[in-house]
Motif scaffolding. Sequence first.
Motif, PDB file in Angstrom:
ATOM      1  N   PRO A  22      -5.044   2.096   3.605  1.00  0.00           N
ATOM      2  CA  PRO A  22      -6.045   1.480   2.722  1.00  0.00           C
ATOM      3  C   PRO A  22      -7.442   1.992   3.081  1.00  0.00           C
ATOM      4  N   GLY A  23      -8.001   2.834   2.233  1.00  0.00           N
ATOM      5  CA  GLY A  23      -9.267   3.478   2.556  1.00  0.00           C
ATOM      6  C   GLY A  23     -10.496   2.768   2.051  1.00  0.00           C
ATOM      7  N   SER A  24     -10.316   1.765   1.181  1.00  0.00           N
ATOM      8  CA  SER A  24     -11.474   1.089   0.596  1.00  0.00           C
ATOM      9  C   SER A  24     -11.870  -0.131   1.424  1.00  0.00           C
ATOM     10  N   PRO A  25     -13.132  -0.226   1.833  1.00  0.00           N
ATOM     11  CA  PRO A  25     -13.589  -1.418   2.566  1.00  0.00           C
ATOM     12  C   PRO A  25     -13.810  -2.631   1.658  1.00  0.00           C
ATOM     13  N   GLN A  26     -13.622  -2.457   0.357  1.00  0.00           N
ATOM     14  CA  GLN A  26     -13.823  -3.582  -0.568  1.00  0.00           C
ATOM     15  C   GLN A  26     -12.706  -4.621  -0.454  1.00  0.00           C
ATOM     16  N   THR A  27     -11.534  -4.191   0.019  1.00  0.00           N
ATOM     17  CA  THR A  27     -10.441  -5.136   0.303  1.00  0.00           C
ATOM     18  C   THR A  27      -9.961  -4.866   1.729  1.00  0.00           C
ATOM     19  N   THR A  28      -9.043  -5.691   2.203  1.00  0.00           N
ATOM     20  CA  THR A  28      -8.654  -5.635   3.613  1.00  0.00           C
ATOM     21  C   THR A  28      -8.185  -4.245   4.038  1.00  0.00           C
ATOM     22  N   GLN A  29      -8.531  -3.877   5.262  1.00  0.00           N
ATOM     23  CA  GLN A  29      -8.019  -2.656   5.872  1.00  0.00           C
ATOM     24  C   GLN A  29      -7.172  -2.974   7.105  1.00  0.00           C
ATOM     25  N   ARG A  30      -6.806  -4.246   7.243  1.00  0.00           N
ATOM     26  CA  ARG A  30      -5.849  -4.621   8.280  1.00  0.00           C
ATOM     27  C   ARG A  30      -4.455  -4.253   7.791  1.00  0.00           C
ATOM     28  N   CYS A  46       0.833  -1.208   0.000  1.00  0.00           N
ATOM     29  CA  CYS A  46       0.000   0.000   0.000  1.00  0.00           C
ATOM     30  C   CYS A  46       0.868   1.260   0.000  1.00  0.00           C
ATOM     31  N   GLU A  47       2.171   1.069  -0.262  1.00  0.00           N
ATOM     32  CA  GLU A  47       3.134   2.165  -0.294  1.00  0.00           C
ATOM     33  C   GLU A  47       3.034   2.983   0.998  1.00  0.00           C
ATOM     34  N   GLN A  48       2.858   4.300   0.924  1.00  0.00           N
ATOM     35  CA  GLN A  48       2.800   5.122   2.133  1.00  0.00           C
ATOM     36  C   GLN A  48       1.382   5.631   2.409  1.00  0.00           C
ATOM     37  N   SER A  49       0.385   4.880   1.964  1.00  0.00           N
ATOM     38  CA  SER A  49      -1.010   5.307   2.110  1.00  0.00           C
ATOM     39  C   SER A  49      -1.799   4.333   2.966  1.00  0.00           C
TER      40      SER A  49
END
Length: 216
Positions: A77-85, A72-75
């Motif tokens: 993960p804001g989308s709940p469509q894929t993992t946010q762990r 996810c580089e330096q960001s």
Amino acid sequence: MPASTLQQHPLAVIGGRRLDPTTVTPPHRAASIRGEPLPTTRAHPPAVAIVGAHGGAGTSTLARWWAPAADCEQSWPGSPQTTQRVVVAARLCLPGLIACADRLREWHAGAAPEGVQVVGVVLSAARPGRVPAPVRRYRAVVEDLADHVWEIGWHDELIERELSELAEFSPFDPVPQRRARLTEAVPLDVHHVGSELIDVLACTTKNLIDQHDSEK
């Protein structure tokens, strides 16, 4: 405020320690947010996002080594469509640890996107040899802000390998031989951390299921 004085929020934890956001001051500069879903480049969608606390944190190498991970580089993960762990990655040097602590405080303060859950930190060696005492002391700050802090050592062979050449770790892979080439197997410490990470992810999944069942 020293990390040791921070208090745990009684309701904010699902499978990991989350501090009371009212006791945490977020950093002046927030990380960017990735709005798009994480890419699925392997047989299964990623189970964890590797977020770099700074440039050169080794996110692409770690995501290549661990099959269940995505870079996810330096960001965040804001989308709940894929993992946010999330696993926050940083170099084991003073600037790397300070940047890592900033990202962790940002999450604890509630400034990261909704749904993001930091499950741990991976510190990759900044150089071969011993870690200087000031760096070891500041590492304790990061330990106060994260449930799990893992270390990856220095691997000379990375200098001469492209990402596509590196072997991958998948759950239940056998322990590699100590002197295996990086094209044949991941290093022992990468295998060890990957195995522990899988266990932590399994725990967070179980806790989420248990919470969902209790709310029915």
